[in-house]
Design a protein around this motif. Structure first.
Motif, PDB file in Angstrom:
ATOM      1  N   TYR A  31      -3.907  -0.119  -1.930  1.00 25.36           N
ATOM      2  CA  TYR A  31      -5.324   0.042  -2.264  1.00 25.36           C
ATOM      3  C   TYR A  31      -5.548   1.423  -2.875  1.00 25.36           C
ATOM      4  N   HIS A  32      -6.520   1.499  -3.758  1.00 25.70           N
ATOM      5  CA  HIS A  32      -6.769   2.714  -4.524  1.00 25.70           C
ATOM      6  C   HIS A  32      -7.539   3.770  -3.744  1.00 25.70           C
ATOM      7  N   SER A  33      -8.416   3.348  -2.819  1.00 30.57           N
ATOM      8  CA  SER A  33      -9.371   4.285  -2.241  1.00 30.57           C
ATOM      9  C   SER A  33      -9.922   3.779  -0.922  1.00 30.57           C
ATOM     10  N   LEU A  34     -10.459   4.717  -0.151  1.00 29.21           N
ATOM     11  CA  LEU A  34     -11.194   4.443   1.088  1.00 29.21           C
ATOM     12  C   LEU A  34     -12.609   4.987   0.910  1.00 29.21           C
ATOM     13  N   TRP A  35     -13.625   4.239   1.384  1.00 27.00           N
ATOM     14  CA  TRP A  35     -15.013   4.643   1.146  1.00 27.00           C
ATOM     15  C   TRP A  35     -15.841   4.552   2.415  1.00 27.00           C
ATOM     16  N   THR A  36     -16.683   5.571   2.614  1.00 25.83           N
ATOM     17  CA  THR A  36     -17.617   5.601   3.730  1.00 25.83           C
ATOM     18  C   THR A  36     -19.054   5.608   3.196  1.00 25.83           C
ATOM     19  N   PHE A  37     -20.024   5.578   4.099  1.00 24.87           N
ATOM     20  CA  PHE A  37     -21.435   5.691   3.696  1.00 24.87           C
ATOM     21  C   PHE A  37     -22.195   6.489   4.739  1.00 24.87           C
ATOM     22  N   GLN A  38     -23.384   6.947   4.368  1.00 22.80           N
ATOM     23  CA  GLN A  38     -24.195   7.783   5.246  1.00 22.80           C
ATOM     24  C   GLN A  38     -25.382   7.014   5.808  1.00 22.80           C
ATOM     25  N   ARG A  39     -25.570   7.143   7.100  1.00 21.59           N
ATOM     26  CA  ARG A  39     -26.806   6.707   7.759  1.00 21.59           C
ATOM     27  C   ARG A  39     -27.033   7.670   8.904  1.00 21.59           C
ATOM     28  N   LEU A  40     -28.114   8.440   8.836  1.00 21.68           N
ATOM     29  CA  LEU A  40     -28.363   9.472   9.835  1.00 21.68           C
ATOM     30  C   LEU A  40     -29.014   8.931  11.101  1.00 21.68           C
ATOM     31  N   LEU A  41     -30.007   8.075  10.920  1.00 20.47           N
ATOM     32  CA  LEU A  41     -30.823   7.601  12.036  1.00 20.47           C
ATOM     33  C   LEU A  41     -31.129   6.128  11.858  1.00 20.47           C
ATOM     34  N   VAL A  42     -31.656   5.526  12.914  1.00 21.65           N
ATOM     35  CA  VAL A  42     -32.154   4.155  12.844  1.00 21.65           C
ATOM     36  C   VAL A  42     -33.439   4.101  13.670  1.00 21.65           C
ATOM     37  N   PRO A  43     -34.460   3.365  13.228  1.00 24.85           N
ATOM     38  CA  PRO A  43     -35.696   3.300  14.003  1.00 24.85           C
ATOM     39  C   PRO A  43     -35.463   2.829  15.437  1.00 24.85           C
ATOM     40  N   ALA A  44     -36.300   3.303  16.334  1.00 21.07           N
ATOM     41  CA  ALA A  44     -36.130   2.973  17.750  1.00 21.07           C
ATOM     42  C   ALA A  44     -36.203   1.480  18.008  1.00 21.07           C
ATOM     43  N   ASP A  45     -36.953   0.736  17.163  1.00 24.47           N
ATOM     44  CA  ASP A  45     -37.045  -0.715  17.378  1.00 24.47           C
ATOM     45  C   ASP A  45     -35.888  -1.480  16.738  1.00 24.47           C
ATOM     46  N   LEU A  46     -34.944  -0.756  16.117  1.00 27.14           N
ATOM     47  CA  LEU A  46     -33.731  -1.347  15.542  1.00 27.14           C
ATOM     48  C   LEU A  46     -34.028  -2.458  14.539  1.00 27.14           C
ATOM     49  N   ASN A  47     -35.075  -2.269  13.733  1.00 26.18           N
ATOM     50  CA  ASN A  47     -35.466  -3.337  12.812  1.00 26.18           C
ATOM     51  C   ASN A  47     -34.762  -3.259  11.456  1.00 26.18           C
ATOM     52  N   TRP A  48     -33.713  -2.422  11.365  1.00 28.41           N
ATOM     53  CA  TRP A  48     -32.881  -2.396  10.173  1.00 28.41           C
ATOM     54  C   TRP A  48     -31.652  -3.273  10.391  1.00 28.41           C
ATOM     55  N   SER A  49     -30.907  -3.496   9.325  1.00 24.43           N
ATOM     56  CA  SER A  49     -29.650  -4.234   9.396  1.00 24.43           C
ATOM     57  C   SER A  49     -28.742  -3.652  10.474  1.00 24.43           C
ATOM     58  N   GLU A  50     -28.016  -4.510  11.164  1.00 19.97           N
ATOM     59  CA  GLU A  50     -27.126  -4.047  12.233  1.00 19.97           C
ATOM     60  C   GLU A  50     -26.040  -3.109  11.711  1.00 19.97           C
ATOM     61  N   ALA A  51     -25.739  -3.170  10.428  1.00 17.42           N
ATOM     62  CA  ALA A  51     -24.754  -2.255   9.856  1.00 17.42           C
ATOM     63  C   ALA A  51     -25.195  -0.806   9.978  1.00 17.42           C
ATOM     64  N   TYR A  52     -26.494  -0.564  10.199  1.00 17.89           N
ATOM     65  CA  TYR A  52     -27.037   0.784  10.288  1.00 17.89           C
ATOM     66  C   TYR A  52     -27.279   1.242  11.723  1.00 17.89           C
ATOM     67  N   HIS A  53     -26.996   0.419  12.721  1.00 19.00           N
ATOM     68  CA  HIS A  53     -27.375   0.749  14.091  1.00 19.00           C
ATOM     69  C   HIS A  53     -26.480   1.805  14.727  1.00 19.00           C
ATOM     70  N   SER A  54     -25.221   1.903  14.299  1.00 18.22           N
ATOM     71  CA  SER A  54     -24.288   2.858  14.908  1.00 18.22           C
ATOM     72  C   SER A  54     -23.266   3.248  13.850  1.00 18.22           C
ATOM     73  N   VAL A  55     -23.501   4.395  13.186  1.00 16.29           N
ATOM     74  CA  VAL A  55     -22.701   4.770  12.020  1.00 16.29           C
ATOM     75  C   VAL A  55     -22.117   6.172  12.218  1.00 16.29           C
ATOM     76  N   GLN A  56     -20.818   6.308  11.964  1.00 13.38           N
ATOM     77  CA  GLN A  56     -20.164   7.603  12.052  1.00 13.38           C
ATOM     78  C   GLN A  56     -20.516   8.454  10.823  1.00 13.38           C
ATOM     79  N   ASP A  57     -20.321   9.777  10.941  1.00 15.47           N
ATOM     80  CA  ASP A  57     -20.578  10.659   9.805  1.00 15.47           C
ATOM     81  C   ASP A  57     -19.537  10.409   8.714  1.00 15.47           C
ATOM     82  N   PRO A  58     -19.970  10.301   7.454  1.00 14.68           N
ATOM     83  CA  PRO A  58     -19.019   9.923   6.394  1.00 14.68           C
ATOM     84  C   PRO A  58     -18.018  11.003   6.020  1.00 14.68           C
ATOM     85  N   LEU A  59     -18.432  12.259   5.921  1.00 10.25           N
ATOM     86  CA  LEU A  59     -17.505  13.305   5.516  1.00 10.25           C
ATOM     87  C   LEU A  59     -16.505  13.642   6.621  1.00 10.25           C
ATOM     88  N   ILE A  60     -16.971  13.682   7.859  1.00  8.85           N
ATOM     89  CA  ILE A  60     -16.052  13.967   8.958  1.00  8.85           C
ATOM     90  C   ILE A  60     -15.033  12.841   9.095  1.00  8.85           C
TER      91      ILE A  60
END
Length: 303
Positions: A31-60
């Motif tokens: 494979y050519h590359s590995l890719w991450t994405f950024q999500r800092l926070l999620v609303p308390a009611d968790l009304n966003w996509s589950e992909a955003y509920h628990s996300v590690q820091d992308p650069l670290i």
């Protein structure tokens, strides 16, 4: 078309052990590359996509994986410029590029979440102009022996940023976004464009054409530009002919990859973090890893 892969970064499977396993396996398979994405926070009611509920820091995460790989490129798609100083990001990305031996691809965007804007103290007012100036400051710090900038948003006195990145004049910059202004900015100012998880892949060729036209209008040669697609793959039983691209059997997904290449995409990375059956805090982590291994083997460039 180059093929990359997204390591575990979202949900229950985003453990250090799984990250290392997927990254090393992707590198072994060509494979050519590995890719991450950024999500800092999620609303308390968790009304966003589950992909955003628990996300590690992308650069670290990328810095961690740099220590466990040797060849594969390391990309982030994307970091949001209003949430960070270009001076801080210049230092972080320079260090990452050095640690990775010159393998960093930097995707930048403007973000969309009101909650993250409020929590970081950022504003959406004139954010397009902020992005233009952000890129000037970033390149000035990376390239010049003595950097100085006096603008509307940023003030940099005569100073030096040392050391410099391995990649010269700087790591590649890819811009995200689908609004006409964002596509135009990518064509005018960046090394390429990267699509988001919600992109309409049936019309992605139109976005590619818009970026190329903006580059030409700015007097730039559009041919070297990179067009990177986040491939939010969901492996499922065979779907109907009108199924969503990249959702279906592995054979159907492979045929979709071919069509995206025909639309002008130069690089695509398979991202299972946006599959709710994998990138969720509720998913079985080991089952997610087993499914990822099947996809890694099936879509490997050297298969």
């Amino acid at each position: 078309m180059e093929i990359g892969f997204a390591p575990p970064i979202s949900g229950s499977w985003a453990t250090p052990e799984n990250m290392i396993h997927v990254a090393r396996r992707a590198e072994q398979l060509g494979y050519h590359s590995l890719w991450t994405f950024q999500r800092l926070l999620v609303p308390a009611d968790l009304n966003w996509s589950e992909a955003y509920h628990s996300v590690q820091d992308p650069l670290i995460t990328l810095a961690f994986l740099a220590a466990h790989t040797t060849r594969i490129r390391l990309g982030v798609a994307v970091l949001n410029m209003p949430f960070i100083s270009p001076v801080v990001l210049a230092k972080q990305t320079t260090t990452l590029d050095i640690l990775a031996g010159g393998r960093l691809d930097l995707g930048l965007g403007l973000g969309w979440a009101d909650e993250e804007y409020q929590a970081t103290g950022a504003t959406k007012h004139r954010r397009g102009h902020l992005a233009d100036e952000f890129l000037v400051v970033l390149r000035t710090l990376w390239q010049n022996d003595v950097a100085e900038h006096h603008g509307e948003f940023y003030q940099v006195p005569p100073t030096r940023l040392e050391p410099k990145p391995v990649q010269r004049p700087h790591p590649p910059i890819l811009l995200g976004g689908h609004a006409p202004a964002a596509l135009s900015r990518a064509g005018r100012l960046a090394d390429g464009w990267v699509s988001g998880s919600q992109a309409d892949l049936t019309s992605i060729g139109e976005a590619v054409a818009t970026v190329k036209a903006a580059a030409a209008d700015a007097g730039r040669d559009p041919r070297p530009l990179r067009f990177v697609c986040r491939g939010a793959v969901r492996v499922r039983p065979a779907g109907p002919p009108e199924r969503q691209p990249l959702t279906g059997t592995l054979e159907q997904v492979q045929s979709d990859l071919n069509r995206l290449a025909e639309a002008g995409i130069t690089e695509l990375f398979v991202d299972l973090n946006f599959d709710p059956e994998i990138g969720s805090p509720r998913a079985d982590a080991q089952a997610s890893l087993r499914r990822a291994e099947e996809v890694l083997d099936a879509l490997a460039p050297t298969r």
